[in-house]
Scaffold this motif. Structure first.
Motif, PDB file in Angstrom:
ATOM      1  N   GLY A  58       0.794  -1.336  -0.116  1.00 60.03           N
ATOM      2  CA  GLY A  58      -0.008  -0.137  -0.152  1.00 60.03           C
ATOM      3  C   GLY A  58       0.742   1.163  -0.092  1.00 60.03           C
ATOM      4  O   GLY A  58       0.353   2.100  -0.147  1.00 60.03           O
ATOM      5  N   TYR A  59       2.011   1.122   0.334  1.00 64.27           N
ATOM      6  CA  TYR A  59       2.636   2.453   0.516  1.00 64.27           C
ATOM      7  C   TYR A  59       4.243   2.393  -0.270  1.00 64.27           C
ATOM      8  O   TYR A  59       4.813   1.278  -0.204  1.00 64.27           O
ATOM      9  N   SER A  60       4.256   3.333  -1.295  1.00 64.32           N
ATOM     10  CA  SER A  60       5.624   3.416  -1.825  1.00 64.32           C
ATOM     11  C   SER A  60       6.482   3.962  -0.627  1.00 64.32           C
ATOM     12  O   SER A  60       6.613   4.242   0.350  1.00 64.32           O
ATOM     13  N   ALA A  61       7.825   4.044  -1.265  1.00 63.32           N
ATOM     14  CA  ALA A  61       8.714   4.520  -0.375  1.00 63.32           C
ATOM     15  C   ALA A  61       9.155   6.134  -0.203  1.00 63.32           C
ATOM     16  O   ALA A  61      10.125   6.608  -0.187  1.00 63.32           O
ATOM     17  N   ASP A  62       7.851   6.693  -0.142  1.00 62.90           N
ATOM     18  CA  ASP A  62       7.605   8.201  -0.209  1.00 62.90           C
ATOM     19  C   ASP A  62       8.477   8.445   1.002  1.00 62.90           C
ATOM     20  O   ASP A  62       8.258   7.960   2.339  1.00 62.90           O
ATOM     21  N   LEU A  63       9.041   9.778   1.207  1.00 63.31           N
ATOM     22  CA  LEU A  63       9.671  10.224   2.402  1.00 63.31           C
ATOM     23  C   LEU A  63       8.794  10.498   3.207  1.00 63.31           C
ATOM     24  O   LEU A  63       9.017  10.379   4.820  1.00 63.31           O
ATOM     25  N   ILE A  64       7.693  10.994   3.138  1.00 68.06           N
ATOM     26  CA  ILE A  64       6.755  11.366   4.151  1.00 68.06           C
ATOM     27  C   ILE A  64       5.341  10.601   3.849  1.00 68.06           C
ATOM     28  O   ILE A  64       4.824  10.552   2.703  1.00 68.06           O
ATOM     29  N   SER A  65       4.742  10.111   4.955  1.00 72.09           N
ATOM     30  CA  SER A  65       3.469   9.425   4.842  1.00 72.09           C
ATOM     31  C   SER A  65       2.377  10.585   4.530  1.00 72.09           C
ATOM     32  O   SER A  65       2.401  11.453   5.295  1.00 72.09           O
ATOM     33  N   THR A  66       1.602  10.332   3.400  1.00 71.57           N
ATOM     34  CA  THR A  66       0.576  11.007   3.400  1.00 71.57           C
ATOM     35  C   THR A  66      -1.014  10.383   3.104  1.00 71.57           C
ATOM     36  O   THR A  66      -1.898  11.317   2.839  1.00 71.57           O
ATOM     37  N   GLY A  67      -0.956   9.117   2.862  1.00 63.66           N
ATOM     38  CA  GLY A  67      -2.248   8.329   2.805  1.00 63.66           C
ATOM     39  C   GLY A  67      -2.269   8.165   1.174  1.00 63.66           C
ATOM     40  O   GLY A  67      -1.605   8.678   0.225  1.00 63.66           O
ATOM     41  N   GLN A  97       9.529  18.361   1.847  1.00 64.42           N
ATOM     42  CA  GLN A  97       9.748  16.927   1.416  1.00 64.42           C
ATOM     43  C   GLN A  97       8.789  16.444   0.585  1.00 64.42           C
ATOM     44  O   GLN A  97       8.542  15.271   0.831  1.00 64.42           O
ATOM     45  N   GLY A  98       7.893  17.247  -0.420  1.00 61.48           N
ATOM     46  CA  GLY A  98       7.224  16.693  -1.276  1.00 61.48           C
ATOM     47  C   GLY A  98       5.520  16.717  -0.576  1.00 61.48           C
ATOM     48  O   GLY A  98       4.602  16.118  -1.314  1.00 61.48           O
ATOM     49  N   ALA A  99       5.164  17.050   0.495  1.00 59.28           N
ATOM     50  CA  ALA A  99       4.274  16.693   1.024  1.00 59.28           C
ATOM     51  C   ALA A  99       3.590  18.307   1.528  1.00 59.28           C
ATOM     52  O   ALA A  99       4.429  19.262   1.467  1.00 59.28           O
ATOM     53  N   ASN A 100       2.291  18.351   1.749  1.00 60.43           N
ATOM     54  CA  ASN A 100       1.770  19.604   2.400  1.00 60.43           C
ATOM     55  C   ASN A 100       1.616  19.610   3.657  1.00 60.43           C
ATOM     56  O   ASN A 100       1.231  18.315   4.253  1.00 60.43           O
ATOM     57  N   TRP A 101       2.000  20.565   4.545  1.00 64.22           N
ATOM     58  CA  TRP A 101       1.786  20.482   5.922  1.00 64.22           C
ATOM     59  C   TRP A 101       0.883  21.735   6.531  1.00 64.22           C
ATOM     60  O   TRP A 101       1.182  22.659   5.847  1.00 64.22           O
ATOM     61  N   TYR A 102       0.077  21.314   7.261  1.00 65.91           N
ATOM     62  CA  TYR A 102      -0.933  22.245   7.537  1.00 65.91           C
ATOM     63  C   TYR A 102      -0.703  22.561   9.047  1.00 65.91           C
ATOM     64  O   TYR A 102      -0.272  21.751  10.018  1.00 65.91           O
ATOM     65  N   PHE A 103      -1.366  23.871   9.516  1.00 66.67           N
ATOM     66  CA  PHE A 103      -0.815  24.327  10.745  1.00 66.67           C
ATOM     67  C   PHE A 103      -2.208  24.914  11.188  1.00 66.67           C
ATOM     68  O   PHE A 103      -3.111  25.445  10.494  1.00 66.67           O
ATOM     69  N   SER A 104      -2.272  25.295  12.571  1.00 69.19           N
ATOM     70  CA  SER A 104      -3.491  26.089  13.184  1.00 69.19           C
ATOM     71  C   SER A 104      -3.136  27.389  13.252  1.00 69.19           C
ATOM     72  O   SER A 104      -4.285  27.927  13.476  1.00 69.19           O
TER      73      SER A 104
END
Length: 145
Positions: free
Chosen positions: A16-25, A58-65
């Motif tokens: 189910g998961y590739s070796a992406d550096l960041i887990s994103t679903g 690192q290729g992913a979107n990071w969200y903040f409050s």
């Protein structure tokens, strides 16, 4: 039941998961399922991020409050990003494999954020954090190359 969970984690992680550096679903590019990683350190709890306060790392979107938390992260992302790309710390340690994590199953150890798959898995990880961290630190580099 525990063996079934361990097998499912291993099996799903392998296909189910590739070796992406960041887990994103599967259908999202949100790191930590859109939770604010700075809030774990500043508020001591998981806080959902807001799309108004977003950055790419690192290729992913990071969200903040808040803008303040976004600014803190941008200044030192490696300090606030979870270990092992946000994948389950126990799976990296015990199975040498990727598995998703639940942002509500977390711990900060020695100033680093760790996430786990679910409460049962986190309980296993909590039982010997130092050993699991040591083993995961050894396993991680080979998993992401």
């Amino acid at each position: 039941m525990k063996k079934i969970i361990a097998f499912a984690l291993f099996f799903v992680s392998q296909i189910g998961y590739s070796a992406d550096l960041i887990s994103t679903g599967y259908f999202s590019n949100k790191a930590v399922s859109g939770y604010d990683t700075v809030a774990y350190f500043t508020e001591g709890k998981p806080v959902k991020g807001d799309s108004k306060y977003k950055t790419k790392y690192q290729g992913a979107n990071w969200y903040f409050s808040s803008q303040a938390n976004l600014d803190i992260f941008v200044a030192e992302p490696e300090k606030y990003a979870p270990q092992y790309g946000g994948y389950c710390a126990w799976a990296i340690s015990a199975n040498n494999a990727f598995a998703s994590s639940d942002p509500k199953q977390w711990a900060i150890v020695d100033g680093k954020l760790y996430l786990n798959y679910n409460q049962d898995v986190k309980n296993k990880w909590d039982a010997d954090r130092a050993s699991h961290i040591s083993q995961a630190d050894k396993n991680w580099p080979a998993l992401i190359k």
